[in-house]
Design an enzyme around this catalytic site. Structure first.
Site, short mmCIF file in Angstrom:
data_model
loop_
_atom_site.label_atom_id
_atom_site.label_comp_id
_atom_site.label_asym_id
_atom_site.label_seq_id
_atom_site.Cartn_x
_atom_site.Cartn_y
_atom_site.Cartn_z
N HIS A 239 -19.30 10.32 -4.12
CA HIS A 239 -19.98 10.03 -5.39
C HIS A 239 -20.25 11.33 -6.15
CE1 HIS A 239 -23.08 7.94 -7.95
NE2 HIS A 239 -23.55 9.18 -8.00
N GLU A 240 -20.83 12.30 -5.47
CA GLU A 240 -21.16 13.57 -6.13
C GLU A 240 -19.90 14.35 -6.49
OE1 GLU A 240 -24.02 13.96 -7.18
OE2 GLU A 240 -25.00 12.39 -5.99
N HIS B 113 -18.59 13.12 -9.71
CA HIS B 113 -19.29 13.69 -10.87
C HIS B 113 -18.66 15.03 -11.26
CE1 HIS B 113 -22.47 10.90 -11.65
NE2 HIS B 113 -23.06 11.04 -10.48
N GLU C 236 -23.20 6.99 -13.60
CA GLU C 236 -23.49 6.51 -12.25
C GLU C 236 -22.54 5.39 -11.84
OE1 GLU C 236 -25.41 8.16 -10.19
OE2 GLU C 236 -25.67 9.48 -11.92
#
Length: 337
Positions: A166-167, A170, A247
């Site tokens: 997830h990070e 980003h 998100e």
């Protein structure tokens, strides 16, 4: 799992929207400059100036000040780009970690980076029981993923991999750079707005004490105040819009990298409402995997709710709404995991 074409189409569309929103944030500086110019003219007016005269003169001053405002904002962004890692470290107490200290964490992140040909970001840890994580940096050599001790303690290997993915998404999508610019710009707008509000109080007391009345003075003050409030509110709305969109895409990107929607869902359920970093400023919390800080009636929540994010993963990524099968060892990397 989301089709690759659909996911990348959404990413590209989001980047275009984000560029427009960031441009909108910078335009708000000129709106605030106009409001502050009008406020200053209203303060200096002796009560004889008409409203349209004050409005016209404020517009002229704004045009003259525009290059200076642009330079100030540019220098502010440049300084933040140079020192953001140091500033975040001071704000959160995050420390660099080595492969020897967290071998499994490094291995998981390295494998994810290799699978997509990405450079390995730095890893940092915050020694707190709150489970959370965030990505930061404005240049490739600054990209960092920071996790908390509470996250490592609560999540198993698959869930931890999903959070890292997830990070990493980003970073891969350019979200960290965009969000840090947005946070910096809005922070400066908020500072200017607070300064203007205090100045307005001084203006009002001075006007009352001097007995100056008439003309467009008070009407100009009302217009200036309205413009400053609108600029501040719009900056907040734009920042929240940027956070919420990213998100969903980062959750989808995590599924694309790990091929495991259930792990992402399970990780979200385990951290829900528990990730408050007590001493961290709100700007840092906006970068986090989950931000439990809410405004009234969630109107000013920077993140979509965990339930909404899980619902998106169930509908579009094939995840299961309730995950009971994934174990939850005491420490990530435990052989039992």
């Amino acid at each position: 799992m989301l089709p690759a074409f659909g996911l990348y189409t959404h990413i590209q569309a989001n980047r275009r929207r984000s560029a427009l929103l960031i441009a909108g944030l910078f335009i708000l500086f000129y709106l605030m400059t106009y409001g502050l110019s009008l406020l200053w003219l209203a303060f200096a007016d002796d009560g004889s100036g008409a409203l349209d005269t004050l409005l016209s003169e404020a517009a002229t001053r704004t045009l003259w000040l525009a290059p200076l405002v642009t330079a100030i904002v540019g220098v502010w962004i440049w300084c933040a780009a140079r020192f953001n890692a140091f500033i975040l470290g001071l704000a959160t107490g995050a420390n660099d970690i080595t492969r020897a200290e967290e071998t499994e964490l490094f291995t998981l992140l390295q494998n994810l980076c290799i699978s997509r040909g990405l450079s390995m970001p730095r890893l940092r840890i915050i020694e707190t029981d709150a489970p959370n994580a965030y990505a930061s940096g404005m240049r490739p050599e600054q990209y960092t993923i920071t996790v908390t001790r509470g996250l490592l303690d609560r999540l198993d290997k698959r869930e931890l991999e999903a959070v890292l993915a997830h990070e990493l998404t980003h970073i891969r999508n350019g979200d960290v750079r965009t969000m840090m610019i947005a946070v910096l710009v809005v922070g400066l707008i908020s500072f200017i707005g607070e300064f203007a509000w205090r100045s307005l109080g001084s203006v009002s007391r001075s006007a009352t004490g001097s007995g100056k009345k008439g003309g467009g003075r008070f009407a100009a003050m009302a217009v200036a105040l309205a413009l400053l409030i609108v600029a501040w509110m719009l900056s907040i709305v734009i920042r929240f819009s940027l956070s919420r969109r990213r998100e969903y895409l980062a959750d989808a990107g995590a599924v694309e990298l790990t091929h495991n929607a259930d792990a992402m869902i399970s990780a979200l359920r385990k951290i829900e409402g528990k990730g408050e970093l007590q001493d961290a400023p709100s700007a840092v919390m906006e970068l986090c995997l989950d931000n439990p800080r809410k405004g009234f009636s969630d109107l000013f929540a920077t993140h979509p709710s965990i339930e909404d994010r899980i619902d998106a993963l169930v509908r579009y990524a094939g995840g299961q709404p309730v995950i009971d099968a994934l174990p939850s060892p005491a420490v990530a990397g435990d052989p039992a995991a």
